[in-house]
Scaffold this motif. Structure first.
Motif, mmCIF file in Angstrom:
data_model
loop_
_atom_site.group_PDB
_atom_site.id
_atom_site.type_symbol
_atom_site.label_atom_id
_atom_site.label_comp_id
_atom_site.label_asym_id
_atom_site.label_seq_id
_atom_site.Cartn_x
_atom_site.Cartn_y
_atom_site.Cartn_z
ATOM 1 N N LYS B 301 0.823 -1.216 0.000
ATOM 2 C CA LYS B 301 0.000 0.000 0.000
ATOM 3 C C LYS B 301 0.853 1.260 0.000
ATOM 4 O O LYS B 301 0.343 2.355 -0.116
ATOM 5 C CB LYS B 301 -0.878 0.009 1.259
ATOM 6 C CG LYS B 301 -1.930 -1.058 1.263
ATOM 7 C CD LYS B 301 -3.064 -0.685 2.211
ATOM 8 C CE LYS B 301 -3.907 -1.889 2.550
ATOM 9 N NZ LYS B 301 -3.634 -2.401 3.896
ATOM 10 N N ARG B 302 2.168 1.086 0.165
ATOM 11 C CA ARG B 302 3.007 2.284 0.266
ATOM 12 C C ARG B 302 3.107 2.998 -1.070
ATOM 13 O O ARG B 302 2.995 2.407 -2.133
ATOM 14 C CB ARG B 302 4.403 1.907 0.760
ATOM 15 C CG ARG B 302 4.479 1.796 2.268
ATOM 16 C CD ARG B 302 5.871 1.417 2.653
ATOM 17 N NE ARG B 302 6.817 2.399 2.150
ATOM 18 C CZ ARG B 302 7.563 3.162 2.937
ATOM 19 N NH1 ARG B 302 7.497 3.038 4.224
ATOM 20 N NH2 ARG B 302 8.398 4.025 2.411
ATOM 21 N N ASP B 303 3.353 4.296 -0.962
ATOM 22 C CA ASP B 303 3.321 5.086 -2.178
ATOM 23 C C ASP B 303 4.482 4.794 -3.118
ATOM 24 O O ASP B 303 4.368 5.002 -4.309
ATOM 25 C CB ASP B 303 3.280 6.570 -1.822
ATOM 26 C CG ASP B 303 1.907 6.988 -1.373
ATOM 27 O OD1 ASP B 303 0.957 6.274 -1.717
ATOM 28 O OD2 ASP B 303 1.768 8.002 -0.679
ATOM 29 N N HIS B 304 5.599 4.302 -2.594
ATOM 30 C CA HIS B 304 6.683 4.063 -3.543
ATOM 31 C C HIS B 304 6.347 2.910 -4.479
ATOM 32 O O HIS B 304 6.797 2.882 -5.616
ATOM 33 C CB HIS B 304 8.025 3.858 -2.830
ATOM 34 C CG HIS B 304 8.218 2.512 -2.236
ATOM 35 N ND1 HIS B 304 7.898 2.227 -0.927
ATOM 36 C CD2 HIS B 304 8.690 1.364 -2.761
ATOM 37 C CE1 HIS B 304 8.172 0.965 -0.694
ATOM 38 N NE2 HIS B 304 8.651 0.418 -1.770
ATOM 39 N N ASN B 306 3.205 2.359 -5.448
ATOM 40 C CA ASN B 306 2.286 3.012 -6.376
ATOM 41 C C ASN B 306 3.045 3.785 -7.447
ATOM 42 O O ASN B 306 2.704 3.757 -8.614
ATOM 43 C CB ASN B 306 1.369 3.974 -5.610
ATOM 44 C CG ASN B 306 0.304 3.220 -4.843
ATOM 45 O OD1 ASN B 306 -0.072 2.127 -5.243
ATOM 46 N ND2 ASN B 306 -0.156 3.796 -3.756
ATOM 47 N N LEU B 307 4.105 4.480 -7.006
ATOM 48 C CA LEU B 307 4.899 5.267 -7.946
ATOM 49 C C LEU B 307 5.515 4.343 -8.995
ATOM 50 O O LEU B 307 5.553 4.665 -10.179
ATOM 51 C CB LEU B 307 5.997 6.011 -7.190
ATOM 52 C CG LEU B 307 6.738 7.043 -8.031
ATOM 53 C CD1 LEU B 307 5.862 8.253 -8.222
ATOM 54 C CD2 LEU B 307 8.041 7.436 -7.375
ATOM 55 N N LYS B 309 4.340 1.523 -9.967
ATOM 56 C CA LYS B 309 3.269 1.100 -10.876
ATOM 57 C C LYS B 309 3.018 2.182 -11.920
ATOM 58 O O LYS B 309 2.919 1.909 -13.107
ATOM 59 C CB LYS B 309 1.981 0.871 -10.089
ATOM 60 C CG LYS B 309 1.906 -0.445 -9.370
ATOM 61 C CD LYS B 309 0.498 -0.563 -8.804
ATOM 62 C CE LYS B 309 0.368 -1.694 -7.839
ATOM 63 N NZ LYS B 309 -0.875 -1.590 -7.064
ATOM 64 N N LEU B 310 2.912 3.426 -11.427
ATOM 65 C CA LEU B 310 2.642 4.526 -12.349
ATOM 66 C C LEU B 310 3.767 4.670 -13.360
ATOM 67 O O LEU B 310 3.565 5.172 -14.454
ATOM 68 C CB LEU B 310 2.488 5.843 -11.583
ATOM 69 C CG LEU B 310 1.266 6.002 -10.682
ATOM 70 C CD1 LEU B 310 1.180 7.413 -10.178
ATOM 71 C CD2 LEU B 310 0.002 5.639 -11.416
ATOM 72 N N THR B 321 12.498 -4.994 -6.901
ATOM 73 C CA THR B 321 13.172 -3.747 -6.502
ATOM 74 C C THR B 321 12.429 -2.955 -5.430
ATOM 75 O O THR B 321 13.053 -2.209 -4.695
ATOM 76 C CB THR B 321 13.385 -2.811 -7.708
ATOM 77 O OG1 THR B 321 12.112 -2.448 -8.216
ATOM 78 C CG2 THR B 321 14.226 -3.456 -8.772
ATOM 79 N N ASP B 322 11.112 -3.102 -5.361
ATOM 80 C CA ASP B 322 10.387 -2.242 -4.415
ATOM 81 C C ASP B 322 9.910 -2.958 -3.162
ATOM 82 O O ASP B 322 9.556 -2.316 -2.187
ATOM 83 C CB ASP B 322 9.180 -1.601 -5.108
ATOM 84 C CG ASP B 322 9.614 -0.669 -6.206
ATOM 85 O OD1 ASP B 322 10.565 0.092 -5.967
ATOM 86 O OD2 ASP B 322 9.022 -0.700 -7.300
ATOM 87 N N PRO B 325 13.864 -5.496 -1.175
ATOM 88 C CA PRO B 325 14.867 -4.816 -0.337
ATOM 89 C C PRO B 325 14.310 -4.393 1.011
ATOM 90 O O PRO B 325 15.022 -4.421 2.007
ATOM 91 C CB PRO B 325 15.245 -3.591 -1.166
ATOM 92 C CG PRO B 325 14.892 -3.933 -2.556
ATOM 93 C CD PRO B 325 13.709 -4.838 -2.482
ATOM 94 N N TYR B 326 13.019 -4.049 1.037
ATOM 95 C CA TYR B 326 12.439 -3.590 2.293
ATOM 96 C C TYR B 326 12.293 -4.720 3.307
ATOM 97 O O TYR B 326 12.291 -4.484 4.504
ATOM 98 C CB TYR B 326 11.062 -2.954 2.043
ATOM 99 C CG TYR B 326 11.138 -1.556 1.511
ATOM 100 C CD1 TYR B 326 10.988 -0.460 2.358
ATOM 101 C CD2 TYR B 326 11.376 -1.318 0.172
ATOM 102 C CE1 TYR B 326 11.071 0.828 1.877
ATOM 103 C CE2 TYR B 326 11.469 -0.033 -0.319
ATOM 104 C CZ TYR B 326 11.305 1.038 0.538
ATOM 105 O OH TYR B 326 11.394 2.312 0.061
#
Ligand SMILES: Nc1ncnc2c1ncn2[C@@H]1O[C@H](COP(=O)(O)OP(=O)(O)OP(=O)(O)O)[C@@H](O)[C@H]1O
Ligand SMILES: Nc1ncnc2c1ncn2[C@@H]1O[C@H](COP(=O)(O)OP(=O)(O)OP(=O)(O)O)[C@@H](O)[C@H]1O
Ligand SMILES: [Mg+2]
Ligand SMILES: [Mg+2]
Lengths: 280, 416, 335
Positions: B301-304, B306-307, B309-310, B321-322, B325-326
């Motif tokens: 749900k985090r915006d990064h 979403n970014l 995806k966009l 990659t998104d 790593p987290y």
């Protein structure tokens, strides 16, 4: 210094429809924890329009923006894109949609992947625009241009990680991204929330310049009704997921009809008018 | 990255755990170099031979001897024979015989023995003494007499042709050989086990096997758990439902029972160390999957994301990659814990006799199993099981310590 | 003339970072606060507002270090006191301080009354729990907060309620000066209004004698404070009454700030919203001369070379610029 005020009489009649929605509803959870974040909302955004969506914390602004972006599916209702029902069912169609619709997210600190250098963010945009990966010179030129546009120095940003920037710098980097992508629709979710009132003008300035250059539709989400009034052509006021009032900015703010709008305006400190502290 | 590693090594917990682990690993590498050979070779013919240095009696007869006149040699000889319980037995006999208790001094060997020599006579029948007890006193007396003896031993060799004994050597009680001159000396710091195998050598080798099992099982469990968790958490919908269904089945059946059943059904012959590792890995991924799924759901749900995806990135790329790593630090921690639980699981399985085949490699669990089967804990052969227990405890302690150390670094809410 | 509640003369403080770099975050600040007065401090993010608030209390601990200057609270100079002494005799009863994120820093395991006990016991160890409770309950009721709040944990309170509770707790000893750092920035407009109302009440009922209010929201300052000081890169660049500062700023930076005010009033859309170009200087290596020169439309080589002096005009207007008041007004009217 640029003049950013917007006082010509604005009319939507001759403009083409860009995004519109009918009965859009989003319900989170079920049973006891059911939460209607967006409740039967209708809207019409026109091409080139600067629209603000104003509401308190938790009124469903971010949820509505995610629906507009196609990141969330509405529970009910339909979104129309240029008058046609929006179809983003397949991955390919979604990618196509996102080529023309971009966003600035509410919290800049969580908007970037902290493991990627800042260059990656901008390089991704160039890739989307179809700049060849081998053409290093062109890449640097475009990235520098974008950074200049938002008052950042590209040389100072390369090889840095997002967490090495301040909130304001991150938000400007987001705008640089939009500058590179040049989408037709921009959904900006509180792009000035992390920025002090003094630097806010700079950001608003950039948004307006972008609109002028690219002619895009900007959907601006904010809780600051003063800001909305200042910058937008039309305003939608949202309370608990419902749109309680909408219309041209001048009409809504100067002659509010809904009690909620009146309260919002009344609660904001003003300069020329007395601030009525007693009615809370 | 380097900064994180620096931070990790600033955490005292992690450093302690790491040092213990490094020590275990180092000794696993170095010991076989110093002391090569098959760890399962049965070198001793007895079982549970005590720890210590064994000197070849045969070779020492051949070695050149020299003479030492050591003042306490005789005393040492006697006290070696005279254990604490023997002293008490002597005292009891003397009291029963009629010597007054005040005359007896338990700690003074000489006076005690004097009293004994003076009064003991095997023909005397002390009232109320069992036959066994009487025999015990006779044996004790004999051995004490042999220690008192000062005449030399004669070592002779049978001459086959003449069929007579030919004296090779006489040994005085003042003769000594230098241990260097003895051809065969065997040091067994931890003695031997029930089959007469060098416990230390076995332990080092078992440690390696167990760690390997832990590593393989941990890697498999983490890999399966990670894949399932990522897919379930990120893709959601029907994929999530299916994976969660499988996960729930695995959760409802306790993984150890599953482990027992699978191990049993494989059969003794097929169960090598790696098979056991596989089985453990396949039954213990469940909680990694659940935990990863939970983390991914909140990350997605985090915006990064979403970014990303966009920006038109593909599903695989977003996951790699998104998301990855987290949760990497979390997965590393889960992996460490999985290793530790896998080692323990192997030990438990082997204790129940469902571990790897016993003839190929020793594992920590198998060593425990053997010492249990041959009742090492009942006959006081602590060296056969205590070092194994200690090693298991140390490995799992160090892994857990590293895990909490990492947790403190990666989890800001725990930082002080 | 009465003695001011708080008087600060030429105060300079710095941060010493982990890498032994100096950050000169407060440079030669002077101010004076009379009884019954409220003072607003405005400025961009990172200009040193929070640092100034910390420095004003005379309570220094690493990385913040005192360099020079005097802090006089109600006639008593506290600038030389040891941190322990300051905590014992100044904080809470002379000066109360509400840090920037105070309401999120409350220990969730403690009840509100426990915080009050801590504050009171620091200065008056003999007071019994019963007396403290009575005092606190009375104060809370007067300020329009229910006494039930005392028995609650901070997590049970909403954002606005939490902030108002924090304010009531910090002022329980009726301090002479209250320093509030961004007390309403994280709140929505309605809660913000209630917080402001509470400050008014504290002042009216004499629970605090004077107040320093830090925020970057200028309309708020205009409505709350008597005087406004504008801070830029660690220095005060202009000060005056709220009225004067909002409608008649002279320093180019304050002028820029006031031009960024946005309120929902008719006519605002005709205003020019000006953005000050560029970014604030790095306080590790502040530029020589006027610190605003790099972003100033009117800057000359002279500005970049020599430090501008503080100039005075009107009843109590000060600004830090090389140009005279008349020259500046002339320039502003040319826009
Ligand atoms: N993923 C979710 N699951 C459940 N509830 C949600 C979810 N996202 C939002 N909500 C709820 O929906 C409501 C609207 O949230 P939303 O984030 O859209 O508000 P907002 O207007 O953007 O508020 P803010 O100004 O604080 O950003 C809130 O009550 C929130 O708790
Ligand atoms: N602990 C610290 N060590 C070193 N430098 C610091 C420290 N805290 C703050 N600074 C620096 O001091 C300067 C002033 O910081 P300060 O927090 O006082 O700004 P501010 O005006 O309160 O900003 P904001 O509006 O964001 O709260 C900044 O440049 C900041 O980088
Ligand atoms: Mg939101
Ligand atoms: Mg601050």
């Amino acid at each position: 210094m640029t003049k950013t005020g917007n006082n010509e009489i604005y009319s939507t009649e001759e403009k083409a429809l860009c995004l519109s929605g009918k009965g859009v509803t989003k319900v989170f959870g079920s049973g006891d924890k059911k939460c209607i974040a967006v409740n039967n909302v209708n809207f019409k955004f026109h091409e080139g329009e600067f629209v603000s969506i104003v509401g308190e914390s938790g009124s469903g602004k971010t949820t509505l923006s995610k629906i507009l972006l196609g990141l969330l599916n509405p529970t009910d209702g339909e979104i129309f894109f240029k008058g046609e029902p929006r179809d983003i069912s397949s991955i390919k169609k979604r990618k196509e949609y996102w080529k023309g619709t971009q966003a600035i997210f509410q919290d800049p600190f969580s908007s970037f992947n902290i493991f990627n250098k800042i260059d990656t963010v901008l390089l991704d945009c160039l890739k989307m625009r179809g700049v060849k990966r081998s053409d290093k010179q062109e890449q640097v030129r475009l990235m520098t241009e974008a950074c200049n546009f938002v008052n950042l120095k590209f040389a100072e940003l390369t090889n840095k990680y997002p967490f090495e920037l301040s909130g304001g710098q991150m938000q400007r980097l987001m705008i640089a991204r939009i500058f590179l992508l040049k989408p037709k629709i921009l959904i900006a979710d509180e792009p000035t929330s992390m920025i002090d009132a003094c630097s806010r003008a700079t950001i608003l300035d950039m948004l307006l310049k972008l609109r002028e250059e690219i002619g895009m539709t900007i959907i601006f989400i904010t809780h600051d009704i003063g800001l909305a009034y200042y910058i937008s052509d039309s305003v939608y006021i949202m309370e608990h997921g419902k749109i309680v009032e909408s219309g041209l900015a001048d009409e809504v703010i100067l002659n509010p009809k809904a009690a909620y709008t009146k309260r919002l305006i009344n609660d904001v400190p003003k300069i020329h008018e007395a601030w009525d502290l007693d009615t809370v | 990255m380097t900064n994180t590693i620096k931070q990790i090594f600033h955490s005292p917990k992690f450093v302690v755990g790491f040092c213990i682990m490094a020590f275990i690993l180092l000794s696993m590498i170095i010991y076989p170099l110093v002391n090569p050979g098959n760890p399962l070779e049965m070198i001793g013919l007895g079982s549970f031979q005590k720890p210590g240095t064994y000197v070849s009696l045969y070779d020492s007869i051949d070695s050149s001897s020299t003479i030492f006149k050591l003042p306490d040699a005789e005393n040492n000889r006697i006290s070696q024979k005279l254990k604490d319980e023997d002293r008490i037995a002597i005292m009891n006999w003397l009291i029963d015989y009629g010597v007054s208790e005040s005359d007896i001094n338990l700690s003074d060997t000489n006076s005690l023995l004097d009293l004994w020599w003076k009064n003991y006579d095997s023909s005397i029948l002390v009232e109320g003494m069992t036959k066994a007890k009487r025999n015990y006193y006779m044996r004790l007396n004999k051995s004490l007499e042999s220690a008192k003896r000062t005449e030399e031993y004669v070592v002779s060799h049978t001459d086959k042709e003449l069929n007579e004994l030919e004296t090779v050597r006489t040994i005085e009680n003042t003769d000594y050989v230098n241990i260097q001159d003895v051809a065969n000396v065997k040091r067994l710091p931890l003695g031997t086990d029930n089959f007469g195998r060098d416990v230390l050598k076995e332990l080092v080798s078992a440690c390696g096997t167990s760690l390997r099992i832990g590593l393989i099982a941990g890697a498999i469990a983490t890999l399966i758990g990670l894949t399932f968790g990522l897919l379930a958490g990120y893709v959601g919908g029907i994929v999530d439902d299916i994976i969660m269904f499988i996960t729930n089945i695995f959760t409802v059946i306790p993984s150890f029972v599953l482990l027992l059943l699978i191990s049993y059904s494989i059969g003794q012959d097929q169960r090598g160390a790696s098979t056991i590792a596989l089985v453990i890995g396949f039954t213990s991924w469940v909680w990694t999957a659940r935990a990863v799924r939970a983390q991914v759901i909140s990350l997605r749900k985090r915006d990064h994301v979403n970014l990303s995806k966009l920006s038109g990135h593909s599903l695989i790329r977003i996951i790699i990659t998104d998301i990855l790593p987290y949760i990497a630090s979390y997965v590393v921690m889960a992996f460490i814990l999985q290793i530790s639980t896998a080692i323990l699981a192997e030990a438990q399985l082997s204790m129940l006799g469902l571990g790897p085949k016993t003839t190929e490699v020793p594992t920590l669990g198998l060593m425990m199993n053997w010492s249990m089967l041959y009742a090492a804990h009942l006959n006081g052969s602590w060296w056969a099981y205590f070092p194994v227990l200690l090693t298991i405890a140390l490995i799992s302690f160090s892994l857990n310590l590293m895990n909490t150390g990492l947790d403190q670094v990666f989890n800001p809410t725990l930082r002080d | 003339m009465t003695t001011p509640m708080l008087e600060v003369k030429g105060l300079s403080t710095k941060y010493v970072t982990r890498f032994k770099e100096n950050v000169y975050a407060v440079d030669n600040v002077s101010l004076s606060l009379e009884e019954g007065q409220s003072l607003g401090i405005a400025g961009e993010s990172g200009c040193g507002k929070s640092t100034l608030a910390l420095s004003l209390m005379g309570y220094y601990f690493p990385p913040l270090h005192y360099m020079k200057g005097d802090i006089i609270v109600d006639g008593k100079n506290i600038s030389g006191l040891a941190p322990d002494e300051v905590r014992r005799s100044i904080l809470g009863n002379e000066i109360a301080y509400i840090p920037q994120s105070a309401m999120n820093a409350l220990n969730p395991t403690q009840k509100i009354i426990n915080f009050i006990e801590d504050v009171i016991h620091a200065h008056n160890p003999d007071m019994s729990k019963m007396e403290i409770y009575q005092l606190a309950a009375e104060r809370f009721e007067t300020l329009g907060l229910s006494a039930d709040v005392l028995k609650m944990h901070s997590v049970e309170l909403s954002g606005g309620m939490k902030q108002r509770t924090v304010i009531a707790v910090s002022t329980i000893l009726s301090p002479k000066v209250l320093i509030a750092d961004e007390p309403s920035s994280a709140l929505d407009v309605t809660s913000q209004k209630m917080v402001i109302k509470m400050f008014r009440e504290l002042m009216d009922k004499g629970f605090i004698k004077s107040m320093i209010f830090i925020t970057h929201e200028l309309p708020l300052l205009y409505n709350v404070t008597d005087r406004i000081m504008v801070m830029y890169a660690g220095r005060i660049v202009e000060s005056g009454t709220a009225e004067e500062m909002v409608f008649d700023p002279v320093h180019p930076y304050s002028k820029g700030l006031m031009n960024s005010i946005i309120v929902p009033e008719s006519g605002v859309r005709d205003n020019k919203l000006t953005a000050i170009p560029g970014t604030p200087p790095n306080l590790k290596k502040p530029p020589s001369g006027c610190r605003f020169a790099a972003r100033c439309r009117l800057a000359t080589d002279e500005c970049r070379k020599s430090e501008p002096k503080v100039q005075h005009f009107g009843s109590n207007r000060n600004y830090r610029c090389r140009l005279t008041e008349a020259q500046l007004r002339e320039e502003h009217s040319n826009d």
